[in-house]
Motif scaffolding. Structure first.
Motif, short mmCIF file in Angstrom:
data_model
loop_
_atom_site.label_atom_id
_atom_site.label_comp_id
_atom_site.label_asym_id
_atom_site.label_seq_id
_atom_site.Cartn_x
_atom_site.Cartn_y
_atom_site.Cartn_z
N HIS A 139 -0.23 6.08 -1.46
CA HIS A 139 0.73 4.98 -1.45
C HIS A 139 2.07 5.44 -0.87
CE1 HIS A 139 3.87 2.43 -3.44
NE2 HIS A 139 3.08 1.48 -3.01
N HIS A 140 2.51 6.62 -1.26
CA HIS A 140 3.76 7.18 -0.75
C HIS A 140 3.69 7.43 0.76
CE1 HIS A 140 7.40 9.66 -0.70
NE2 HIS A 140 6.72 10.54 0.02
N ILE A 141 2.60 8.00 1.22
CA ILE A 141 2.42 8.26 2.65
C ILE A 141 2.49 6.96 3.46
CG2 ILE A 141 0.73 9.00 4.39
CD1 ILE A 141 -0.20 11.12 2.32
N LEU A 142 1.80 5.95 2.97
CA LEU A 142 1.78 4.66 3.66
C LEU A 142 3.18 4.06 3.71
CD1 LEU A 142 -1.46 3.25 2.04
CD2 LEU A 142 -1.18 3.73 4.47
N THR A 143 3.88 4.09 2.58
CA THR A 143 5.22 3.51 2.52
C THR A 143 6.18 4.25 3.45
OG1 THR A 143 4.82 2.84 0.23
CG2 THR A 143 7.10 2.92 0.97
N GLU A 144 6.09 5.58 3.44
CA GLU A 144 6.96 6.38 4.31
C GLU A 144 6.67 6.10 5.79
OE1 GLU A 144 9.51 8.91 3.47
OE2 GLU A 144 9.40 7.42 1.86
N ALA A 145 5.42 5.75 6.10
CA ALA A 145 5.04 5.46 7.49
C ALA A 145 5.35 4.02 7.88
CB ALA A 145 3.56 5.76 7.68
N GLY A 146 5.93 3.24 6.97
CA GLY A 146 6.29 1.87 7.28
C GLY A 146 5.20 0.85 7.10
N ARG A 147 4.10 1.25 6.43
CA ARG A 147 3.01 0.30 6.17
C ARG A 147 3.25 -0.38 4.82
NH1 ARG A 147 -1.99 1.47 8.78
NH2 ARG A 147 -2.87 -0.28 7.61
N PRO A 148 3.21 -1.70 4.75
CA PRO A 148 3.34 -2.35 3.44
C PRO A 148 2.17 -1.96 2.55
CG PRO A 148 2.67 -3.93 5.13
CD PRO A 148 3.00 -2.65 5.85
N ASP A 161 -2.16 -8.69 -11.16
CA ASP A 161 -0.71 -8.92 -11.15
C ASP A 161 -0.09 -8.64 -9.79
OD1 ASP A 161 -0.34 -9.76 -13.76
OD2 ASP A 161 -0.18 -7.73 -14.54
N LEU A 162 -0.89 -8.12 -8.85
CA LEU A 162 -0.36 -7.81 -7.53
C LEU A 162 0.09 -9.07 -6.81
CD1 LEU A 162 -3.00 -5.21 -6.27
CD2 LEU A 162 -0.61 -4.74 -6.83
N ASP A 163 1.06 -8.90 -5.94
CA ASP A 163 1.44 -10.00 -5.05
C ASP A 163 0.35 -10.16 -4.00
OD1 ASP A 163 3.91 -10.22 -6.36
OD2 ASP A 163 4.74 -8.60 -5.13
N PRO A 164 0.05 -11.39 -3.56
CA PRO A 164 -0.91 -11.55 -2.47
C PRO A 164 -0.48 -10.71 -1.27
CG PRO A 164 -0.43 -13.67 -3.47
CD PRO A 164 0.52 -12.68 -4.07
N PRO A 165 -1.35 -9.84 -0.75
CA PRO A 165 -0.93 -8.91 0.30
C PRO A 165 -0.58 -9.61 1.60
CG PRO A 165 -3.30 -8.81 -0.03
CD PRO A 165 -2.76 -9.67 -1.13
N GLU A 166 0.39 -9.02 2.32
CA GLU A 166 0.81 -9.57 3.60
C GLU A 166 -0.02 -9.00 4.74
OE1 GLU A 166 4.62 -7.42 5.07
OE2 GLU A 166 4.76 -7.35 2.87
N ASP A 167 0.24 -9.50 5.91
CA ASP A 167 -0.46 -9.07 7.12
C ASP A 167 -0.32 -7.55 7.29
OD1 ASP A 167 -1.38 -8.69 9.77
OD2 ASP A 167 -0.74 -10.70 10.32
N GLY A 168 -1.44 -6.85 7.43
CA GLY A 168 -1.43 -5.42 7.66
C GLY A 168 -1.22 -4.56 6.44
N ALA A 312 -8.32 7.52 7.85
CA ALA A 312 -9.30 6.44 7.94
C ALA A 312 -8.62 5.09 8.16
CB ALA A 312 -10.17 6.39 6.69
N LEU A 313 -7.37 4.98 7.72
CA LEU A 313 -6.60 3.75 7.90
C LEU A 313 -5.85 3.73 9.23
CD1 LEU A 313 -5.15 3.45 4.29
CD2 LEU A 313 -6.86 1.94 5.32
N GLY A 314 -5.97 4.81 10.00
CA GLY A 314 -5.38 4.82 11.34
C GLY A 314 -4.04 5.52 11.47
N LEU A 315 -3.54 6.18 10.41
CA LEU A 315 -2.27 6.88 10.51
C LEU A 315 -2.46 8.19 11.28
CD1 LEU A 315 -1.51 4.83 8.26
CD2 LEU A 315 -0.05 6.62 7.32
#
Length: 469
Positions: A139-148, A161-168, A312-315
């Motif tokens: 989660h930290h890696i994704l956030t630091e890379a600018g991925r929501p 309880d999660l918010d409906p996820p946004e595009d990407g 695997a997610l493309g980072l």
């Protein structure tokens, strides 16, 4: 909130009204279901009643009449050592039994997903040890890379309880065996298996049942990619079952103990260096040795798992490396609390079994070890190769003397309680040594959670005046 779909106008029962149960009840109601609820504890019932839910004792005869689905909280046994009476009633009546994880996967992907350029993806992470760190790290890696990204499941928020996820966006889920064994829908895009060691064996009726519960994450939905730790026999077997051949890159094998050859996709960490190999060629290498938030070989395995999932997610490797280097670490997991007078104090209260404690001991050469508590299945044999790192053990817990006997000739002090252990270990430790809380046992003989145990240790080290319970 993610409303639960598929139950409009139907009556759904919810058993267990803690965090996940109340969240499921709310999401079911938001999706149009009629919800009845029950908890064996008065506090849970009061919380649900305050939110307007109808209460009904689901263990009584006829309580499930007209109910089409039963949703249960993960901690409630449904098979071994014996089903809860309400679940036994549902099984006899033919009422399907599910949990919030199953509801999450069956309800995700609704609404505006068809209009998104890049539909959200789900990474689900399971295993005996390291799954919390791997989840938080990814989660930290994704956030630091600018991925929501959102973090949920056995860590962070309840899945509904999660918010409906946004595009990407990416949803990172930590899933325990209690959650994977019962969910009727399990369809992550990427699934991660860290390792397997004895835990919860009474609940799963042995290691075979425990592994089967974990394996469902990979067998039920068929993830697009699977990241598998192959240092345990079970992981090696699982990778072999999922791959169609040695070069099948839908399976990414990870290890922190061996060099993995062949034409497949692998991520390994040896002597502090992470290496990614693909089709027989090295793709990237990262020096993990000075990353403060990831000390020890066990955390290097976690880094391999998070790195592989991110790939695997493309980072790209460099974006991942940046996230690894500024990862702050999780509380109660190899967490450095203080450094003074040449001593280091480390809180690894999450080391609730012998395997996790062994990994913590292996990370430091000279340890004043605070251990003990409610011992789990499997004994302490796995610790023996690492007991040479222990200068002295300070044993806590109501059965401290019995725990200490299992340590053999390791120098030890039967302290009984945390305060005594911290005082004596701190007074006797020499510069260059580590005072380590890694109990190799559950907390419930003296604390209501490993978090409370770790917080008590931390407060004592920092000179505060905490309450032990």
């Amino acid at each position: 909130m993610i409303p639960v779909t598929g139950f409009v106008g139907e009556t759904v029962a919810v058993l267990g009204l803690g965090r996940s149960g109340l969240s499921a009840a709310r999401a079911l109601r938001a999706g149009g279901a009629e919800v009845i609820a029950w908890d064996d504890g008065e506090a849970g019932r009061a919380a649900a009643e305050a939110e307007g839910f109808v209460l009904r004792d689901l263990s009584k005869q006829g309580a499930l009449d007209a109910v089409t689905w039963l949703v249960t909280s993960p901690g409630i046994p449904h098979l071994y050592p014996a089903p809860h009476p309400a679940i036994a009633n549902a099984l006899r009546a033919g009422v399907p039994v599910d949990n919030d994880i199953g509801l999450f996967f069956r309800s995700l992907g609704q609404g505006t997903w068809s209009e998104m350029e890049q539909p959200p993806r789900v990474v689900a992470i399971t295993g005996s040890n390291g799954k919390s760190t791997t989840s938080a790290l990814l989660h930290h890696i994704l956030t630091e890379a600018g991925r929501p990204a959102e973090l949920a499941g056995n860590i962070g928020r309840g899945v509904l309880d999660l918010d409906p996820p946004e595009d990407g966006a990416v949803i990172v889920l930590e899933l325990s065996s209690y959650q994977t064994e019962l969910a009727r829908s399990l369809t992550p895009d990427v699934a991660v298996f860290t390792n397997l060691s004895p835990d919860h064996l009474d609940r799963h009726y042995g290691m075979g049942g425990y592994f089967a519960a974990k394996r469902r994450l990979f067998a039920e939905g068929g993830p697009d990619r699977a990241v598998i730790g192959v240092d345990d026999l079970e992981g090696l077997f699982l990778a072999g079952q999922l791959a169609e051949g040695a070069a099948d890159d839908r399976v990414i094998r990870i290890s922190n103990t061996q060099k993995l050859g062949g034409p497949g996709w692998t991520v390994t960490a040896r002597k502090g260096f992470l290496s990614e190999m693909r089709k027989g060629r090295q793709v990237a290498s990262i020096d993990l040795r000075k990353i403060a938030g990831l000390p020890g070989a066990h955390n290097h395995q976690n880094a391999c798992a998070a790195y592989a999932a991110a790939r695997a997610l493309g980072l790209g490797p460099r974006d991942i490396e940046k996230g690894l280097h500024n990862y702050p670490g999780l509380p109660h997991r190899s967490q450095v609390i203080a450094q003074r007078d040449g001593l280091t104090f480390v809180n690894d209260s999450k080391a609730t079994n012998a395997d996790a404690a062994a990994q913590a001991l292996a990370a430091f050469p000279k340890v004043r070890w605070i251990c003990g508590g409610l011992q789990k299945e499997g004994g302490l044999d796995v610790l023996r190769p690492h007991l040479g790192h222990v200068v002295k053990a300070y044993v806590i817990g109501r059965e401290a003397a019995a725990f200490g006997l299992q340590l053999g000739d390791v120098p030890q002090d039967i302290c009984g309680d945390m305060e005594t252990a911290v005082v004596r270990a701190s007074a006797e430790a020499q510069p260059g040594e580590v005072v380590l809380l890694a109990p190799a046992a559950a907390s419930f003989d003296q604390y209501d959670s490993f978090e409370r145990r770790g917080a008590h240790f931390t407060a004592l080290v920092l000179g505060e005046t905490p309450q032990a319970e």
